[in-house]
Design a protein around this motif. Structure first.
Motif, mmCIF file in Angstrom:
data_model
loop_
_atom_site.group_PDB
_atom_site.id
_atom_site.type_symbol
_atom_site.label_atom_id
_atom_site.label_comp_id
_atom_site.label_asym_id
_atom_site.label_seq_id
_atom_site.Cartn_x
_atom_site.Cartn_y
_atom_site.Cartn_z
ATOM 1 N N CYS A 65 0.834 -1.216 0.000
ATOM 2 C CA CYS A 65 0.000 0.000 0.000
ATOM 3 C C CYS A 65 0.865 1.261 0.000
ATOM 4 C CB CYS A 65 -0.943 0.006 1.198
ATOM 5 S SG CYS A 65 -2.272 -1.186 1.084
ATOM 6 N N ALA A 66 1.897 1.268 0.842
ATOM 7 C CA ALA A 66 2.780 2.442 0.920
ATOM 8 C C ALA A 66 3.490 2.678 -0.408
ATOM 9 C CB ALA A 66 3.791 2.268 2.050
ATOM 10 N N TRP A 67 3.997 1.624 -1.022
ATOM 11 C CA TRP A 67 4.724 1.773 -2.283
ATOM 12 C C TRP A 67 3.792 2.131 -3.431
ATOM 13 C CZ3 TRP A 67 7.901 -3.240 -1.257
ATOM 14 C CH2 TRP A 67 8.903 -2.965 -0.322
ATOM 15 N N THR A 68 2.560 1.631 -3.402
ATOM 16 C CA THR A 68 1.592 2.004 -4.430
ATOM 17 C C THR A 68 1.252 3.486 -4.325
ATOM 18 O OG1 THR A 68 0.666 -0.218 -4.442
ATOM 19 C CG2 THR A 68 -0.709 1.525 -5.358
ATOM 20 N N LEU A 69 0.991 3.948 -3.101
ATOM 21 C CA LEU A 69 0.685 5.361 -2.906
ATOM 22 C C LEU A 69 1.878 6.235 -3.273
ATOM 23 C CD1 LEU A 69 -1.350 7.485 -2.011
ATOM 24 C CD2 LEU A 69 -0.431 7.252 0.296
ATOM 25 N N ALA A 70 3.081 5.806 -2.916
ATOM 26 C CA ALA A 70 4.279 6.572 -3.271
ATOM 27 C C ALA A 70 4.416 6.680 -4.788
ATOM 28 C CB ALA A 70 5.520 5.913 -2.674
ATOM 29 N N THR A 71 4.147 5.598 -5.493
ATOM 30 C CA THR A 71 4.206 5.620 -6.955
ATOM 31 C C THR A 71 3.169 6.590 -7.518
ATOM 32 O OG1 THR A 71 4.981 3.339 -6.975
ATOM 33 C CG2 THR A 71 4.068 4.196 -9.026
ATOM 34 N N LEU A 72 1.952 6.546 -6.974
ATOM 35 C CA LEU A 72 0.900 7.458 -7.444
ATOM 36 C C LEU A 72 1.252 8.918 -7.170
ATOM 37 C CD1 LEU A 72 -2.302 5.484 -6.405
ATOM 38 C CD2 LEU A 72 -1.426 5.845 -8.719
ATOM 39 N N ILE A 73 1.879 9.190 -6.036
ATOM 40 C CA ILE A 73 2.276 10.567 -5.714
ATOM 41 C C ILE A 73 3.356 11.046 -6.684
ATOM 42 C CG2 ILE A 73 3.447 11.975 -3.970
ATOM 43 C CD1 ILE A 73 1.905 10.371 -1.840
ATOM 44 N N ILE A 74 4.308 10.194 -6.994
ATOM 45 C CA ILE A 74 5.359 10.581 -7.946
ATOM 46 C C ILE A 74 4.781 10.762 -9.345
ATOM 47 C CG2 ILE A 74 7.453 9.731 -9.083
ATOM 48 C CD1 ILE A 74 8.277 8.621 -6.309
ATOM 49 N N ILE A 75 3.860 9.891 -9.744
ATOM 50 C CA ILE A 75 3.195 10.050 -11.039
ATOM 51 C C ILE A 75 2.423 11.365 -11.078
ATOM 52 C CG2 ILE A 75 1.333 9.123 -12.490
ATOM 53 C CD1 ILE A 75 2.314 6.321 -11.686
ATOM 54 N N THR A 76 1.793 11.733 -9.960
ATOM 55 C CA THR A 76 1.081 13.010 -9.887
ATOM 56 C C THR A 76 2.031 14.173 -10.104
ATOM 57 O OG1 THR A 76 -0.565 12.088 -8.384
ATOM 58 C CG2 THR A 76 -0.349 14.474 -8.418
ATOM 59 N N GLY A 77 3.211 14.114 -9.493
ATOM 60 C CA GLY A 77 4.206 15.163 -9.712
ATOM 61 C C GLY A 77 4.603 15.268 -11.175
ATOM 62 N N LYS A 78 4.775 14.131 -11.823
ATOM 63 C CA LYS A 78 5.135 14.127 -13.247
ATOM 64 C C LYS A 78 4.000 14.686 -14.101
ATOM 65 C CE LYS A 78 7.757 13.040 -16.698
ATOM 66 N NZ LYS A 78 8.873 13.910 -17.014
#
Length: 138
Positions: free
Chosen positions: A78-91
């Motif tokens: 869950c933490a890594w999925t959310l982290a990936t989504l946050i980084i994708i949001t930044g991009k």
């Protein structure tokens, strides 16, 4: 009629927010590694390295080991999925695409205090401006 031309302040905010998303995403990736200790303990319990003195203890230890193995694994995913989504949001904010995606992830970020809440609220405030919204392609 509202002026939809983007100001220097909006440009600056749209440059800074993706950087903060990358930082918070990276921190969340690191935070996702914390339960590894529990996961290792669970593996030791399931394999029998930490065995009890009688059969009843060993069966209970294996059940507890499964819990110590699965819950940290779920937390890490869950933490890594959310982290990936946050980084994708930044991009996506950098590229000025997927306005709704950025807004939804900003709302989800608000659940994780304190940094996620701060970043999520500021992202929602900036994305709510008509001049910023007009910068995103549909």
């Amino acid at each position: 009629m509202a002026d939809t031309s983007i100001s220097d302040l909006d440009q600056q905010h749209l440059r800074l927010l993706p950087i903060f998303h990358y930082v918070v995403g990276g921190m969340l990736y690191l935070f996702g590694f914390f339960p590894i200790i529990h996961m290792i303990l669970g593996i030791l319990m399931v394999t029998g390295v930490l065995s009890g003195e009688n059969e009843g203890d060993e069966a209970a230890l294996k059940v507890m080991g499964c819990i110590f193995l699965l819950l940290p694994l779920l937390f890490m995913l869950c933490a890594w999925t959310l982290a990936t989504l946050i980084i994708i949001t930044g991009k996506k904010m950098t590229m000025r695409v997927s306005y709704t995606f950025c807004l939804v992830i900003a709302g989800i970020e608000c659940l994780f205090m304190p940094l996620g809440t701060i970043l999520g609220v500021f992202t929602i405030i900036v994305l709510s401006r008509p001049s910023v919204k007009s910068q995103f392609s549909t």
